[in-house]
Design a protein around this motif. Sequence first.
Motif: not given
Length: 97
Positions: A52-59
């Motif tokens: 979830l953290a990486l997905t938010r960062l990637a977004a």
Amino acid sequence: LPVSVDSNEYAPVAGDMPLRQAVAAFYNGAFRKGKASKYTAENVAICGGGRLALTRLAAVLGNINVGHFLPDYTAYEELLTIFKAFTPIPLLLEENR
């Protein structure tokens, strides 16, 4: 063990506000001493897991090159293929592969 009805809900998307405030205060005390700008809870997000953290960062990132180790946790490689703004660069951990 008694469990209240409130415990059955998901946490707030950005994380628990008192925890976010505590993280900001810790960061300011450890890394922002003597600096005019300070972090607030608005600058902190608490995520329930690495994906979830990486997905938010990637977004929120633009077009970038991202190196990732192979073999590694497969979710990272999967994450890199979801976001078209990423150019994945695999880095082999073992020479003979």
